[in-house]
Enzyme design. Structure first.
Site, PDB file in Angstrom:
ATOM      1  N   ASP A  34       0.819  -1.205   0.000  1.00 36.05           N
ATOM      2  CA  ASP A  34       0.000   0.000   0.000  1.00 36.05           C
ATOM      3  C   ASP A  34       0.857   1.260   0.000  1.00 36.05           C
ATOM      4  O   ASP A  34       1.338   1.693   1.049  1.00 36.05           O
ATOM      5  CB  ASP A  34      -0.896  -0.031   1.251  1.00 36.05           C
ATOM      6  CG  ASP A  34      -1.802   1.169   1.340  1.00 36.05           C
ATOM      7  OD1 ASP A  34      -2.448   1.336   2.410  1.00 36.05           O
ATOM      8  OD2 ASP A  34      -1.878   1.938   0.369  1.00 36.05           O
ATOM      9  N   SER A 198      -0.630  15.882 -12.034  1.00 37.68           N
ATOM     10  CA  SER A 198      -0.780  15.562 -13.460  1.00 37.68           C
ATOM     11  C   SER A 198      -1.262  16.843 -14.146  1.00 37.68           C
ATOM     12  O   SER A 198      -2.262  17.430 -13.711  1.00 37.68           O
ATOM     13  CB  SER A 198      -1.822  14.451 -13.632  1.00 37.68           C
ATOM     14  OG  SER A 198      -2.261  14.368 -14.980  1.00 37.68           O
TER      15      SER A 198
END
Ligand code: FLK
Length: 329
Positions: A34, A198
């Site tokens: 994770d 992004s």
């Protein structure tokens, strides 16, 4: 040193599980790696029997290398509302041939019902930054931070795949595992996560929308969670998609042919094929399916979960200036 371990998808690619050997003699558990958290915790001999439904448990009393970390406790809750807590041991941990001694292995004395219901998941292995490890009074290091001094290179890579086994590698970059070149992008680790921005996205064959998306690269979250404006734009392209308040998300007929979703990384782009965005049927009738792209409403940032990451080869560069690398594959 290096290590390489398989990452096998659970049903619907809900999570990916990897074998981890703990203690002497080895006790091998299947853990969910994770990158959105920083605790290595396991179902154990201390987990109430009523909370263990099929999981394999770690028993420190059967490990000659286990040591109780006196007075240490941990307690964690995840973005999906699940949680766990307990005591702490240190022990030898081996992943794909890479062995590290004296790793903090957090023994679950409580787990929420979501974990009890996940029979194949024996715990989590946190790969975010050690600054958000929950052990008190003395915060512990992640497996990656413990391994770093021994690694050939201070990196690990995630190569998750759609409906089939992928890989986590430690200490090296397998340049045969991706196409073209890696594009690296800056990481803001100030909140303990692999957070990046992004610069844009596209739906299907459309042009890139220069709406930036700031979020975390999180192998522990199943879906791609983005701003509602982006979610709306994506599902507007699907005639029979609708927001289902009972499911708290967008659904569509399971037979729908879905458009791709592209997210930019620096000057390059990762294309998520439409089929990756059909997550799972919402009920046993199986006619309505839950979308793999949903809203990040209420979180405070976006989450590039498995739906996004499995379209890429991802380098988690833990050098002095951490960064993320993405390549198509
Ligand atoms: O908790 C998160 C989101 C952090 Cl913002 N990711 N990791 C995870 N592990 C189990 C469920 N989700």
């Amino acid at each position: 040193a290096t290590g390489s371990v398989v990452a096998t998808p659970a049903q619907y690619d809900a999570e990916y599980l990897s074998p981890v050997s703990i203690g002497t003699p080895a006790q091998t558990l299947m853990l969910d790696f994770d990158t959105g958290s920083s605790d290595l915790w396991v179902f154990s001999s201390e987990t109430p029997k009523s909370s263990v439904q099929g999981q394999t448990v770690y028993n420190p009393s059967k490990s000659s290398t286990a040591k109780k970390l006196s007075g240490a406790t941990w307690k964690i809750s995840y973005g999906d509302g699940s949680s766990s807590s307990g005591s702490v041991y240190t022990d030898k941990v081996t992943i794909g041939g890479l062995s590290v001694s004296n790793v903090a292995v957090e023994s679950a004395q409580k787990v929420s019902r979501e974990f009890t219901a996940e029979a194949d998941l024996d715990g989590l292995l946190g790969l975010a930054f050690s600054s958000i490890n929950t052990v008190q009074p003395t915060q512990q290091k992640t497996f990656f931070d413990m391994a770093k001094p021994s690694l050939d290179s201070a990196v690990f890579t995630a190569d998750l795949k759609y409906g089939k086994a992928g890989k986590y590698n430690f200490g090296y970059i397998d340049d045969s595992a991706y196409n073209g070149s890696l594009t690296y992008t800056a990481v803001d680790s100030s909140n303990g996560w692999w957070m990046f921005t992004s610069p844009g996205y596209a739906v299907g064959s459309g042009t890139l929308d220069s709406t930036s998306i700031t979020g975390i690269a999180d192998t522990g979250t199943t879906l791609l969670l983005v701003p509602s404006s982006v979610v709306t734009t994506y599902y507007k392209q699907i005639r029979n998609a609708r927001y289902d308040s009972s499911q708290a998300g967008y659904v569509f007929p399971c037979s729908t042919s879905l458009p791709s979703f592209t997210y930019a990384v620096g000057n390059s782009q990762i294309v998520i094929p439409g089929k990756y965005i059909n997550f799972a049927p919402v009920d046993s009738a199986g006619s309505s399916c839950f979308g793999g792209i949903q809203s990040d409403e209420g979180i405070g940032f976006s989450i590039f979960g498995d739906v996004a990451l499995k379209a890429a080869f991802v380098v988690f560069d833990g050098s002095q200036s951490p960064r993320l690398g993405f390549a198509s594959k």
